[in-house]
Design an enzyme around this catalytic site. Structure first.
Site, PDB file in Angstrom:
ATOM      1  N   ARG A 142       1.035  -0.950  -0.260  1.00 48.09           N
ATOM      2  CA  ARG A 142      -0.332  -0.176   0.234  1.00 48.09           C
ATOM      3  C   ARG A 142       0.560   1.037  -0.308  1.00 48.09           C
ATOM      4  NH1 ARG A 142      -2.306   4.064  -0.612  1.00 48.09           N
ATOM      5  NH2 ARG A 142      -4.374   4.508   0.682  1.00 48.09           N
ATOM      6  N   HIS A 187       1.799   7.075   1.660  1.00 50.57           N
ATOM      7  CA  HIS A 187       0.774   8.027   0.883  1.00 50.57           C
ATOM      8  C   HIS A 187       0.490   8.599   2.593  1.00 50.57           C
ATOM      9  CE1 HIS A 187      -1.578   4.564   3.094  1.00 50.57           C
ATOM     10  NE2 HIS A 187      -2.490   5.445   3.452  1.00 50.57           N
ATOM     11  N   HIS A 240      -3.168  11.356   4.424  1.00 49.83           N
ATOM     12  CA  HIS A 240      -4.265  11.530   4.344  1.00 49.83           C
ATOM     13  C   HIS A 240      -5.625  12.323   5.729  1.00 49.83           C
ATOM     14  CE1 HIS A 240      -4.203   7.430   6.949  1.00 49.83           C
ATOM     15  NE2 HIS A 240      -4.341   6.836   5.623  1.00 49.83           N
ATOM     16  N   GLU A 295      -5.522   7.159  11.156  1.00 51.04           N
ATOM     17  CA  GLU A 295      -5.664   5.900  10.797  1.00 51.04           C
ATOM     18  C   GLU A 295      -5.308   4.469  12.267  1.00 51.04           C
ATOM     19  OE1 GLU A 295      -3.924   4.514   7.343  1.00 51.04           O
ATOM     20  OE2 GLU A 295      -3.225   2.753   7.924  1.00 51.04           O
ATOM     21  N   HIS A 318       2.984   7.161   5.526  1.00 52.20           N
ATOM     22  CA  HIS A 318       2.616   5.700   6.103  1.00 52.20           C
ATOM     23  C   HIS A 318       3.137   4.325   4.769  1.00 52.20           C
ATOM     24  CE1 HIS A 318      -0.867   6.799   6.911  1.00 52.20           C
ATOM     25  NE2 HIS A 318      -1.063   5.782   6.377  1.00 52.20           N
ATOM     26  N   GLU A 321     -10.571   5.652   0.597  1.00 52.65           N
ATOM     27  CA  GLU A 321      -9.920   5.285   0.974  1.00 52.65           C
ATOM     28  C   GLU A 321      -9.166   5.277  -0.424  1.00 52.65           C
ATOM     29  OE1 GLU A 321      -7.420   3.637   2.678  1.00 52.65           O
ATOM     30  OE2 GLU A 321      -5.990   2.620   1.484  1.00 52.65           O
ATOM     31  N   HIS A 333     -25.492  -1.603  27.433  1.00 51.57           N
ATOM     32  CA  HIS A 333     -24.340  -0.737  28.630  1.00 51.57           C
ATOM     33  C   HIS A 333     -25.178   0.467  26.717  1.00 51.57           C
ATOM     34  CE1 HIS A 333     -22.289  -2.894  24.932  1.00 51.57           C
ATOM     35  NE2 HIS A 333     -22.081  -1.914  24.715  1.00 51.57           N
ATOM     36  N   HIS A 340     -22.552   4.057  25.841  1.00 54.54           N
ATOM     37  CA  HIS A 340     -20.923   4.745  25.511  1.00 54.54           C
ATOM     38  C   HIS A 340     -21.191   6.637  25.744  1.00 54.54           C
ATOM     39  CE1 HIS A 340     -18.924   1.073  25.128  1.00 54.54           C
ATOM     40  NE2 HIS A 340     -19.781   0.641  23.895  1.00 54.54           N
ATOM     41  N   GLU A 381     -20.252   4.359  19.236  1.00 53.98           N
ATOM     42  CA  GLU A 381     -19.779   2.294  18.652  1.00 53.98           C
ATOM     43  C   GLU A 381     -19.460   2.097  16.826  1.00 53.98           C
ATOM     44  OE1 GLU A 381     -20.480  -0.345  21.597  1.00 53.98           O
ATOM     45  OE2 GLU A 381     -19.521  -2.223  20.266  1.00 53.98           O
ATOM     46  N   HIS A 426     -27.519  -1.130  24.022  1.00 54.72           N
ATOM     47  CA  HIS A 426     -26.983  -1.723  22.994  1.00 54.72           C
ATOM     48  C   HIS A 426     -26.609  -3.183  23.910  1.00 54.72           C
ATOM     49  CE1 HIS A 426     -23.742  -0.161  22.742  1.00 54.72           C
ATOM     50  NE2 HIS A 426     -23.185  -0.449  22.130  1.00 54.72           N
TER      51      HIS A 426
HETATM   52 MN    MN Z   1      -3.112   4.557   4.847  1.00 57.70          MN
HETATM   53 MN    MN Z   2     -20.237  -0.835  23.145  1.00 60.62          MN
END
Ligand code: MN
Ligand code: MN
Length: 394
Positions: free
Chosen positions: A102, A105, A107, A111, A150, A173, A283, A285, A290, A329
């Site tokens: 890859r 590059h 961005h 990542e 990277h 991407e 639970h 967040h 998520e 959830h």
């Molecule tokens: Mn990348």
């Molecule tokens: Mn969760």
């Protein structure tokens, strides 16, 4: 015959050719049908009777994502374009052959990555020209901050496959800053001036971007190393699966955030394993959406969205789930093998609020006044958080 709720749920779980029938509601499908698809999504075809309301889709399969093929590997992505409910993160599933690269590059998004299979060599430098190179294998993470350049290259024997997660649901991407793309759009005399060499030095650069390309497998890391202006202050790789997990009767949880993996300032994650019949407890967040990636097994998740709304989804390996910020959830293993999945959050820290702990640590008389339950229910809740609960109540 009236079915109990438990029987109704178990019935849908085992059916190979399910029909939209629940108790005395519904009827068989007469028209065109896609039985394999329906069997994969039984809780969509036959929703639990408690599901209600108009809720956004929170499931996508990488199997439905466009595959970008290249010599040296492939990539496919699940972003807001595929799964509009997931606004804070986007994912890419990528495969590189041995030697497949890859290309170098950078961005606009950060990542984060989880190695699914095989091995890769990753490289980067930071803004102070401090260099990073490492070899990563199954269960390892990496994190490259936004704008940091990277590369990733597959190693022997058969390259690698990994999941990338970006801290921006709109990420693509296909819209990254590629070394080859930039040079193909820079006049040769400018390149010559920049590097202090004759223009002819650039006679053979690629005419268009490489993105993923086949190259020779590199030698050992020790021979490949470049020191740069010293090492990066916080390493960009982390052995997540080597962490000692939180162990419960129902499974394990490994949590990795910037307290442990210091470089990972915008992504927090959990690797969850749930034994058959077990469940990730009820639970929510308090800090982020998520974004989930399912690695193995079969799952059912119901998301509670307030205003009388709840919707249930099914997941299997290669699927993505999303839970918008603060929605309640649970995730149940409904298969016969261990369920493994990643929970990913756009945050520097991992956080969840446990329903059981909330009720345990609220004056019990107040809780009983709400729910009309016996004190024995509250007494039974453990003092410590139990992120994964086991199949059967003792
Ligand atoms: Mn990348
Ligand atoms: Mn969760």
């Amino acid at each position: 015959m009236a079915l109990t709720k438990t029987n109704e749920r178990e019935q849908t779980k085992v059916s190979k050719s399910p029909q939209p029938i629940r108790g005395n509601q519904g009827a068989s499908i007469m028209g065109p049908t896609n039985p394999s698809r329906e069997a994969e999504n039984q809780d969509t075809l036959v929703p639990p009777s408690m599901d209600h309301g108009t809720m956004a889709n929170m499931r996508w399969s990488f199997a439905d994502s466009h595959m970008h093929l290249s010599e040296g590997g492939w990539g496919r992505q699940t972003t807001m374009r595929e799964l509009p409910s997931a606004k804070e993160a986007a994912g890419v599933n990528m495969r590189l052959t041995a030697g497949g690269v890859r290309e170098l590059h950078w961005h606009t998004a950060a990542e984060w990555a989880y190695m699914l299979k095989g091995r890769a060599r990753i490289t980067a430098i930071d803004q102070d020209s401090r260099a990073f190179q490492d070899d990563v294998g199954e269960g390892d993470l990496w994190y490259f901050p936004a704008g940091i350049p990277h590369s990733i290259q597959g190693l022997e024997p058969d390259g690698c496959e990994f999941l990338l997660v970006f801290d921006d649901g709109n990420f693509s991407e296909e819209a990254t800053f590629l070394l080859s793309d930039w040079l193909a759009h820079t006049p040769k005399d400018i390149l010559a001036k920049n590097f202090g060499v004759p223009e002819s030095a650039f006679d053979h650069i690629p005419q268009k971007d490489l993105w993923i390309f086949q190259a020779q497998v590199p030698g050992p890391l020790s021979q490949d190393r470049v020191a740069g202006r010293g090492p990066v202050p916080n390493t960009f790789s982390h052995h997540m699966r080597a962490q000692e997990p939180i162990r419960t009767k129902g499974g394990t949880v490994r949590i990795t955030d910037s307290s442990l993996f210091k470089a990972s300032k915008t992504i927090a994650s959990a690797f969850v394993e749930i034994e058959p019949g077990g469940m990730r407890e009820l639970h929510w967040h308090p800090n982020a959406d998520e974004w989930q990636y399912y690695i193995s097994g079969e799952a059912r998740m119901t998301v509670f969205a307030a205003e009388n709304n709840a919707r249930t989804f099914n997941f299997q390996a290669g699927d993505v789930g999303s839970v918008p910020f603060a929605m309640g959830h649970y995730i149940e293993n409904i298969g016969s093998e261990t369920l493994r999945f990643l929970e990913i959050f756009r945050s520097d820290h991992y956080a969840d609020v446990s329903l059981a702990q909330w009720l345990k640590f609220t004056p019990h008389e107040l809780v009983r006044a709400h729910l009309n339950i016996d004190e024995s229910v509250l007494v039974k809740i453990p003092e410590n958080k139990t992120p994964v609960v086991a199949a059967k109540a003792a």
